[in-house]
Design a protein around this motif. Structure first.
Motif, PDB file in Angstrom:
ATOM      1  N   ARG A  58       0.837  -1.210   0.000  1.00 49.30           N
ATOM      2  CA  ARG A  58       0.000   0.000   0.000  1.00 49.30           C
ATOM      3  C   ARG A  58       0.871   1.259   0.000  1.00 49.30           C
ATOM      4  N   ASN A  59       1.975   1.227   0.755  1.00 48.28           N
ATOM      5  CA  ASN A  59       2.907   2.360   0.753  1.00 48.28           C
ATOM      6  C   ASN A  59       3.424   2.637  -0.660  1.00 48.28           C
ATOM      7  N   ALA A  60       3.841   1.561  -1.344  1.00 47.11           N
ATOM      8  CA  ALA A  60       4.410   1.713  -2.688  1.00 47.11           C
ATOM      9  C   ALA A  60       3.365   2.263  -3.662  1.00 47.11           C
ATOM     10  N   ILE A  61       2.152   1.737  -3.604  1.00 45.45           N
ATOM     11  CA  ILE A  61       1.079   2.218  -4.485  1.00 45.45           C
ATOM     12  C   ILE A  61       0.770   3.681  -4.201  1.00 45.45           C
ATOM     13  N   ASP A  62       0.722   4.036  -2.925  1.00 45.70           N
ATOM     14  CA  ASP A  62       0.430   5.412  -2.522  1.00 45.70           C
ATOM     15  C   ASP A  62       1.491   6.368  -3.069  1.00 45.70           C
ATOM     16  N   MET A  63       2.760   5.967  -2.954  1.00 40.11           N
ATOM     17  CA  MET A  63       3.844   6.826  -3.432  1.00 40.11           C
ATOM     18  C   MET A  63       3.829   6.959  -4.954  1.00 40.11           C
ATOM     19  N   VAL A  64       3.693   5.829  -5.646  1.00 37.40           N
ATOM     20  CA  VAL A  64       3.780   5.829  -7.104  1.00 37.40           C
ATOM     21  C   VAL A  64       2.600   6.573  -7.728  1.00 37.40           C
ATOM     22  N   PHE A  65       1.378   6.241  -7.304  1.00 35.69           N
ATOM     23  CA  PHE A  65       0.189   6.847  -7.895  1.00 35.69           C
ATOM     24  C   PHE A  65      -0.051   8.263  -7.368  1.00 35.69           C
ATOM     25  N   GLY A  66       0.311   8.505  -6.125  1.00 35.28           N
ATOM     26  CA  GLY A  66       0.015   9.792  -5.523  1.00 35.28           C
ATOM     27  C   GLY A  66       1.034  10.877  -5.809  1.00 35.28           C
ATOM     28  N   ILE A  67       2.318  10.498  -5.936  1.00 30.25           N
ATOM     29  CA  ILE A  67       3.369  11.511  -5.995  1.00 30.25           C
ATOM     30  C   ILE A  67       3.934  11.718  -7.395  1.00 30.25           C
ATOM     31  N   LEU A  68       4.031  10.668  -8.213  1.00 28.76           N
ATOM     32  CA  LEU A  68       4.629  10.823  -9.543  1.00 28.76           C
ATOM     33  C   LEU A  68       3.913  11.884 -10.397  1.00 28.76           C
ATOM     34  N   PRO A  69       2.559  11.924 -10.438  1.00 30.90           N
ATOM     35  CA  PRO A  69       1.922  12.994 -11.229  1.00 30.90           C
ATOM     36  C   PRO A  69       2.241  14.390 -10.708  1.00 30.90           C
ATOM     37  N   VAL A  70       2.370  14.520  -9.383  1.00 34.60           N
ATOM     38  CA  VAL A  70       2.697  15.815  -8.780  1.00 34.60           C
ATOM     39  C   VAL A  70       4.106  16.251  -9.179  1.00 34.60           C
ATOM     40  N   VAL A  71       5.043  15.333  -9.118  1.00 31.61           N
ATOM     41  CA  VAL A  71       6.427  15.648  -9.497  1.00 31.61           C
ATOM     42  C   VAL A  71       6.487  16.063 -10.964  1.00 31.61           C
ATOM     43  N   MET A  72       5.756  15.357 -11.817  1.00 29.99           N
ATOM     44  CA  MET A  72       5.757  15.686 -13.250  1.00 29.99           C
ATOM     45  C   MET A  72       5.200  17.082 -13.487  1.00 29.99           C
TER      46      MET A  72
ATOM     47  N   MET B 176      26.339  25.986  -2.354  1.00 23.38           N
ATOM     48  CA  MET B 176      25.062  26.644  -2.108  1.00 23.38           C
ATOM     49  C   MET B 176      23.907  25.829  -2.693  1.00 23.38           C
ATOM     50  N   SER B 177      24.077  25.298  -3.903  1.00 25.99           N
ATOM     51  CA  SER B 177      23.005  24.547  -4.551  1.00 25.99           C
ATOM     52  C   SER B 177      22.639  23.296  -3.762  1.00 25.99           C
ATOM     53  N   VAL B 178      23.626  22.703  -3.093  1.00 27.64           N
ATOM     54  CA  VAL B 178      23.375  21.502  -2.299  1.00 27.64           C
ATOM     55  C   VAL B 178      22.703  21.839  -0.970  1.00 27.64           C
ATOM     56  N   THR B 179      23.110  22.937  -0.336  1.00 24.61           N
ATOM     57  CA  THR B 179      22.576  23.272   0.984  1.00 24.61           C
ATOM     58  C   THR B 179      21.228  23.983   0.920  1.00 24.61           C
ATOM     59  N   GLN B 180      20.860  24.519  -0.247  1.00 25.10           N
ATOM     60  CA  GLN B 180      19.534  25.144  -0.366  1.00 25.10           C
ATOM     61  C   GLN B 180      18.426  24.113  -0.176  1.00 25.10           C
ATOM     62  N   LEU B 181      18.644  22.915  -0.635  1.00 24.54           N
ATOM     63  CA  LEU B 181      17.840  21.723  -0.305  1.00 24.54           C
ATOM     64  C   LEU B 181      16.462  21.679  -0.944  1.00 24.54           C
ATOM     65  N   ILE B 182      15.753  22.815  -1.026  1.00 23.77           N
ATOM     66  CA  ILE B 182      14.378  22.803  -1.533  1.00 23.77           C
ATOM     67  C   ILE B 182      14.401  23.095  -3.025  1.00 23.77           C
ATOM     68  N   TYR B 183      14.197  22.090  -3.852  1.00 20.03           N
ATOM     69  CA  TYR B 183      14.109  22.316  -5.292  1.00 20.03           C
ATOM     70  C   TYR B 183      12.865  21.602  -5.819  1.00 20.03           C
ATOM     71  N   MET B 184      12.126  22.324  -6.675  1.00 19.57           N
ATOM     72  CA  MET B 184      10.779  21.896  -7.025  1.00 19.57           C
ATOM     73  C   MET B 184      10.734  20.703  -7.964  1.00 19.57           C
ATOM     74  N   SER B 185      11.811  20.397  -8.661  1.00 17.22           N
ATOM     75  CA  SER B 185      11.785  19.250  -9.563  1.00 17.22           C
ATOM     76  C   SER B 185      11.776  17.922  -8.812  1.00 17.22           C
ATOM     77  N   GLU B 186      12.098  17.925  -7.505  1.00 10.63           N
ATOM     78  CA  GLU B 186      12.011  16.675  -6.743  1.00 10.63           C
ATOM     79  C   GLU B 186      11.567  16.919  -5.306  1.00 10.63           C
ATOM     80  N   VAL B 187      12.459  17.441  -4.452  1.00  7.72           N
ATOM     81  CA  VAL B 187      12.168  17.548  -3.026  1.00  7.72           C
ATOM     82  C   VAL B 187      10.917  18.386  -2.768  1.00  7.72           C
ATOM     83  N   GLY B 188      10.832  19.555  -3.425  1.00  7.58           N
ATOM     84  CA  GLY B 188       9.665  20.409  -3.222  1.00  7.58           C
ATOM     85  C   GLY B 188       8.389  19.736  -3.646  1.00  7.58           C
ATOM     86  N   ALA B 189       8.409  19.082  -4.816  1.00  8.35           N
ATOM     87  CA  ALA B 189       7.216  18.385  -5.302  1.00  8.35           C
ATOM     88  C   ALA B 189       6.842  17.220  -4.387  1.00  8.35           C
ATOM     89  N   LEU B 190       7.844  16.508  -3.885  1.00  8.51           N
ATOM     90  CA  LEU B 190       7.572  15.401  -2.962  1.00  8.51           C
ATOM     91  C   LEU B 190       6.916  15.904  -1.678  1.00  8.51           C
TER      92      LEU B 190
END
Length: 455
Positions: free
Chosen positions: A320-334, A405-419
């Motif tokens: 259920r965790n895997a289904i929730d992550m795949v179906f719930g988060i992948l469209p948001v990240v895209m 700086m790019s590593v320590t900013q941490l919040i980037y919308m193509s992955e972490v922010g979208a997640l």
């Protein structure tokens, strides 16, 4: 006497085995650093790469199908509201999403189809926008989500976090104001992948181990960039020979940010209550006076282990965790990742946002401050873009600063922010931008100081 009898029953061979074996496997998979292709990573990351290699070119077809299927299922649910969906808590939460997330999911499906078939406006499907998200980022996330979803119960369900939480609270609570178990989230991110840390944090928030404030702080502060990706970044700016001082700088700046940023709005203003509105018991983290820290941690761990009735049930929870992550988060990240990259590549918004940093960079004696300023805010779209832009800058000191700086900013919308936005963690888009800005302002002086010392 009753307590002694209960404690003795906890230390049964069954409970010790249920605690020790899955927990050791979980630690080995998620936190044991192993050499791989000239660097360090964790077994779960290696397994994810194997899945990607096994699926090969079919993985993007699978991703496109999943995103479209998730969206069509949401349209079906919103239109007809079938009882077999609305009466099932899991399916209802997965498919009957709020209007905002329904729109985001629809955009994700449109973007993934345009990028997959390479039709429509090129700015959507190009190799630096939707094509990058679909072909470079999403395969990694799919593999990580499948494995993390199935295997996270090894860390969550058998008592490991109860033991570590007890032992590390004496460190994490005074310094960062967080439960000891949050250190596990950081380790999983640091050694493996930031997405693993966010998923771990989200699941613990949903299970009422973290309050809203704690989950927001951990998700935006402790989902650290992995050692492996840090090496990729420093290699991109042609300074791999400085990796040791570079990563020391990243760790020091991240530590300073972890202390300061949560004490500022918006993280400071988050509600310190659980997902259901209840608050933490003041004595919940206290060790009984008659017990040692280790003894109390083991008692809590074995109590958790004793509650495991069936490994089959744990397995289905992982599914259920895997289904929730795949179906719930992948469209948001895209959807969100593609939009952010379009803004970064085809508009001058991030250039304008970076202009106020020119005087600050000049004050810190950073050469080519004008060129460096263009990379400061673009990291909000994607972590790797600043390093790509910095590769053409002549001064090593400036490239060092931009990479760190790019590593320590941490919040980037193509992955972490979208997640984060796609998870249950209570954080809004504007709050992520403010946290990104605060992390930039806090870490930049530390990074510049270290750069002057190193170079």
């Amino acid at each position: 006497m009753v307590r002694q009898t209960r404690t003795a029953s906890l230390y049964s061979a069954r409970n010790i085995s249920i605690f020790a074996i899955p927990s050791l496997i979980g630690v080995a998979l998620f936190m044991l650093p192993v050499p791989y292709q000239g660097g360090l990573t964790i077994p779960i990351a290696i397994l994810a790469k194997w899945i990607q290699q096994f699926l090969g070119g079919n993985i993007t077809s699978l991703i496109a199908a999943v995103v479209v299927l998730a969206t069509l299922a949401s349209v079906f649910t919103k239109t007809l509201a079938p009882r077999w969906v609305t009466k099932d808590p899991f399916l209802n939460a997965l498919l009957n999403v709020s209007p905002i997330w329904f729109v985001v999911r629809c955009f994700g499906a449109v973007f993934v189809l345009l990028a997959f078939f390479k039709v429509g406006p090129e700015l959507i499907y190009s190799d630096v926008t939707g094509g990058l998200v679909l072909y470079e980022l999403m395969p990694v996330l799919l593999a990580v989500f499948l494995l993390a979803g199935l295997l996270l119960p090894l860390l969550l369900n058998f008592g490991l976090l109860e033991l570590f939480g007890t032992l590390l609270t004496k460190i994490m609570r005074p310094i960062f104001g967080l439960p000891g178990r949050s250190a596990i989230d950081c380790m999983a991110s640091w050694l493996g992948d930031g997405s693993v840390g966010i998923l771990l944090t989200s699941k613990q928030y949903e299970a009422k181990y973290y309050t809203q404030k704690e989950a927001a702080i951990i998700g935006t502060t402790f989902s650290a960039v992995s050692i492996t990706f840090s090496l990729v970044v420093i290699t991109q700016v042609k300074l791999e020979h400085l990796f040791a001082p570079f990563y020391l700088t990243v760790c020091l700046a991240g530590f300073v940010a972890a202390i300061i940023v949560p004490k500022l709005p918006p993280l400071r203003n988050k509600k310190d209550c659980f997902i259901d509105g209840t608050t933490r018991d003041d004595n919940a983290e206290q060790t009984p006076p008659e017990q040692s820290l280790w003894g109390w941690g083991m008692e809590r761990a074995l109590t958790k282990a004793s509650q495991v009735q069936s490994f089959r049930q744990v397995f289905f929870e992982g599914v259920r965790n895997a289904i929730d992550m795949v179906f719930g988060i992948l469209p948001v990240v895209m959807a969100i990742g593609t939009t952010a990259l379009i803004i970064a590549e085809y508009t001058a918004i991030f250039d304008y946002l970076g202009m106020p940093f020119v005087p600050l960079l000049e004050l810190m004696q950073i050469p080519e401050a004008q060129a460096a300023s263009k990379t400061v805010m673009v990291g909000f779209a994607d972590m790797f873009i600043p390093s790509i832009l910095a590769a053409s800058i002549d001064h090593e000191l400036t490239r060092f600063v931009i990479a760190a700086m790019s590593v320590t900013q941490l919040i980037y919308m193509s992955e972490v922010g979208a997640l984060l936005l796609g998870s249950q963690i209570p954080i809004k888009l504007w709050e992520l931008f403010v946290v990104f800005l605060l992390r930039t302002l806090v870490t930049l002086p530390v990074i510049c100081l270290m750069a002057h010392l190193v170079l």
